[in-house]
Design an enzyme around this catalytic site. Sequence first.
Site, mmCIF file in Angstrom:
data_model
loop_
_atom_site.group_PDB
_atom_site.id
_atom_site.type_symbol
_atom_site.label_atom_id
_atom_site.label_comp_id
_atom_site.label_asym_id
_atom_site.label_seq_id
_atom_site.Cartn_x
_atom_site.Cartn_y
_atom_site.Cartn_z
ATOM 1 C CD GLN A 185 -1.455 78.613 54.611
ATOM 2 O OE1 GLN A 185 -2.173 79.588 54.421
ATOM 3 N NE2 GLN A 185 -1.316 78.064 55.803
ATOM 4 C CE LYS B 285 -4.834 81.712 56.141
ATOM 5 N NZ LYS B 285 -3.454 81.245 56.268
ATOM 6 C CG ASP C 71 0.951 85.150 57.920
ATOM 7 O OD1 ASP C 71 -0.184 85.096 58.447
ATOM 8 O OD2 ASP C 71 1.372 84.302 57.111
#
Length: 301
Positions: A104, A60, A127
């Site tokens: 994460q 990422k 997200d």
Amino acid sequence: MSTTGNNSETKIIDGKKIAAEIRAEAGEEVIELKKENIEPCLAVVLVGNNAASKVYVGSKVRACEEVGIKSIKLDLAADISEDDLLSEIQKLNDDSGVHGILVQLPLPHHINEERVTEAIDPGKDVDGFHPVNVGKLSIGIDCLTPCTPSGIPEMIVRSGIEMSGKHAVVIGRSNIVGKPMMNILVQKGAKANCTVTCCHSGTDHLAEYTRQADILIAAIGVPEFVTAGMVKEGATVIDVGINRVEDPEHSRGYRLVGDVDFEDVKEIAGAITPVPGGVGPMTVAMLMKNTVKAAKMLQHS
Ligand code: NAD
């Protein structure tokens, strides 16, 4: 292996190529934002030493560099308290220079993932997991949507396949893939407007549903679960699964396979995504899109 179908005509959907297109588009948008003195910035929070999480976070951060998005990486100790993690998130929420926040997953067991997800400012929730964004998606209000399912209509439409009016069958009902996928597919719009069926571990006679799918999306987590007998001839088959199976012939001792038996199903499908090189690369590309979108939303708020 099925001997029916039209193997020679089966389109292999190239996720890497489409993801590169999407990253390039995000890069163009970043250039425009920078002209207005806005530098899109993604904060990625990693808690502990989970090896797979480190790899995901690394990819990422590298994608941010390529696209021109600034990234901030917070490496937090595995034994950080939930309160301390929540206060780190609050600092990022309050920082007007940060446009996207990603924590994460999975988190260590002593931390409640739900509380952490809900602590992120919905406007920075790249997200798309915050209940505010989940709710907005379900009622069709423009918002930040989960990256993996959001990439799938892009792959289908950019491969020249019509979605509107088609019967899409999703196998899997997770909050990360299956449920948001249903909500995306059912919306009005060129990259959706499907009739949607969701199958899951409680579905009886699963193959009766999957064989009706014009678009079949597998997000199950079971290696090579979907076989040719479960697929209608000419269907578009999207494989979200990423599974490790032991393979002593491979230098790593394992290989990655999807939830679809690719060699079998490609004999009957009209189009199919491979694993690796299908849905996987799209997820990070859509994260870049979401970060740019979050920066634009903040600019206009
Ligand atoms: P999950 O375990 O949370 O959900 C799996 C779903 O599959 C469940 O809803 C369950 O009802 C359904 N299921 C399980 N067994 C079934 C069966 N026998 N019949 C019918 N349905 C069944 O998993 P997830 O997070 O949704 O991920 C699914 C897969 O996608 C995994 O392989 C995961 O690694 C992969 N994944 C890939 C990406 C990517 O970027 N490509 C992102 C997220 C997840």
